[in-house]
Design a protein around this motif. Structure first.
Motif, mmCIF file in Angstrom:
data_model
loop_
_atom_site.group_PDB
_atom_site.id
_atom_site.type_symbol
_atom_site.label_atom_id
_atom_site.label_comp_id
_atom_site.label_asym_id
_atom_site.label_seq_id
_atom_site.Cartn_x
_atom_site.Cartn_y
_atom_site.Cartn_z
ATOM 1 N N ALA A 50 1.337 2.171 1.576
ATOM 2 C CA ALA A 50 1.115 2.668 0.222
ATOM 3 C C ALA A 50 0.781 4.159 0.232
ATOM 4 O O ALA A 50 1.278 4.922 -0.602
ATOM 5 N N VAL A 51 -0.031 4.583 1.184
ATOM 6 C CA VAL A 51 -0.378 6.004 1.296
ATOM 7 C C VAL A 51 0.864 6.806 1.669
ATOM 8 O O VAL A 51 1.151 7.852 1.081
ATOM 9 N N LYS A 52 1.615 6.303 2.639
ATOM 10 C CA LYS A 52 2.817 6.998 3.099
ATOM 11 C C LYS A 52 3.825 7.174 1.959
ATOM 12 O O LYS A 52 4.433 8.228 1.805
ATOM 13 N N ASN A 53 3.985 6.133 1.139
ATOM 14 C CA ASN A 53 4.964 6.166 0.044
ATOM 15 C C ASN A 53 4.373 6.677 -1.269
ATOM 16 O O ASN A 53 5.047 6.641 -2.297
ATOM 17 N N GLU A 54 3.109 7.109 -1.215
ATOM 18 C CA GLU A 54 2.423 7.665 -2.379
ATOM 19 C C GLU A 54 2.456 6.734 -3.590
ATOM 20 O O GLU A 54 2.715 7.150 -4.720
ATOM 21 N N LEU A 55 2.194 5.463 -3.357
ATOM 22 C CA LEU A 55 2.140 4.498 -4.454
ATOM 23 C C LEU A 55 0.859 4.693 -5.247
ATOM 24 O O LEU A 55 -0.179 5.051 -4.690
ATOM 25 N N ASN A 56 0.934 4.426 -6.546
ATOM 26 C CA ASN A 56 -0.293 4.537 -7.331
ATOM 27 C C ASN A 56 -1.094 3.244 -7.215
ATOM 28 O O ASN A 56 -0.600 2.216 -6.755
ATOM 29 N N ILE A 57 -2.332 3.297 -7.630
ATOM 30 C CA ILE A 57 -3.258 2.183 -7.429
ATOM 31 C C ILE A 57 -2.790 0.910 -8.139
ATOM 32 O O ILE A 57 -2.975 -0.195 -7.615
ATOM 33 N N VAL A 58 -2.165 1.036 -9.290
ATOM 34 C CA VAL A 58 -1.680 -0.151 -10.008
ATOM 35 C C VAL A 58 -0.583 -0.844 -9.209
ATOM 36 O O VAL A 58 -0.563 -2.073 -9.101
ATOM 37 N N GLU A 59 0.308 -0.076 -8.621
ATOM 38 C CA GLU A 59 1.364 -0.660 -7.788
ATOM 39 C C GLU A 59 0.773 -1.352 -6.566
ATOM 40 O O GLU A 59 1.215 -2.437 -6.182
ATOM 41 N N VAL A 60 -0.234 -0.734 -5.977
ATOM 42 C CA VAL A 60 -0.896 -1.317 -4.811
ATOM 43 C C VAL A 60 -1.549 -2.644 -5.183
ATOM 44 O O VAL A 60 -1.346 -3.662 -4.519
#
Length: 61
Positions: A32-42
């Motif tokens: 998630a950090v690598k792909n810069e996902l936002n918290i809602v997606e996580v």
């Protein structure tokens, strides 16, 4: 995320009996950090995986 925060998160997941999330948490957070996902997606992914795991276990019983 600090070590203390991570430990508290794992303890809470154990208390909530979120076994699948405990197993996927480290790898998924790294991705998630690598792909810069936002918290809602996580959160959506984590809860969807947990729900799927619980449905599978219920079906197997």
């Amino acid at each position: 995320m600090t070590e203390l925060t991570m430990e508290r998160l794992k303890e809470n997941l154990e208390s909530l009996k979120m076994k699948n999330t405990l197993e996927i948490l480290n790898n998924y957070l790294e991705r998630a950090v690598k792909n810069e996902l936002n918290i809602v997606e996580v959160l959506d992914h984590i809860f969807a995986e947990e729900a799927l795991s619980k449905r599978r276990r219920a079906y197997e019983k």
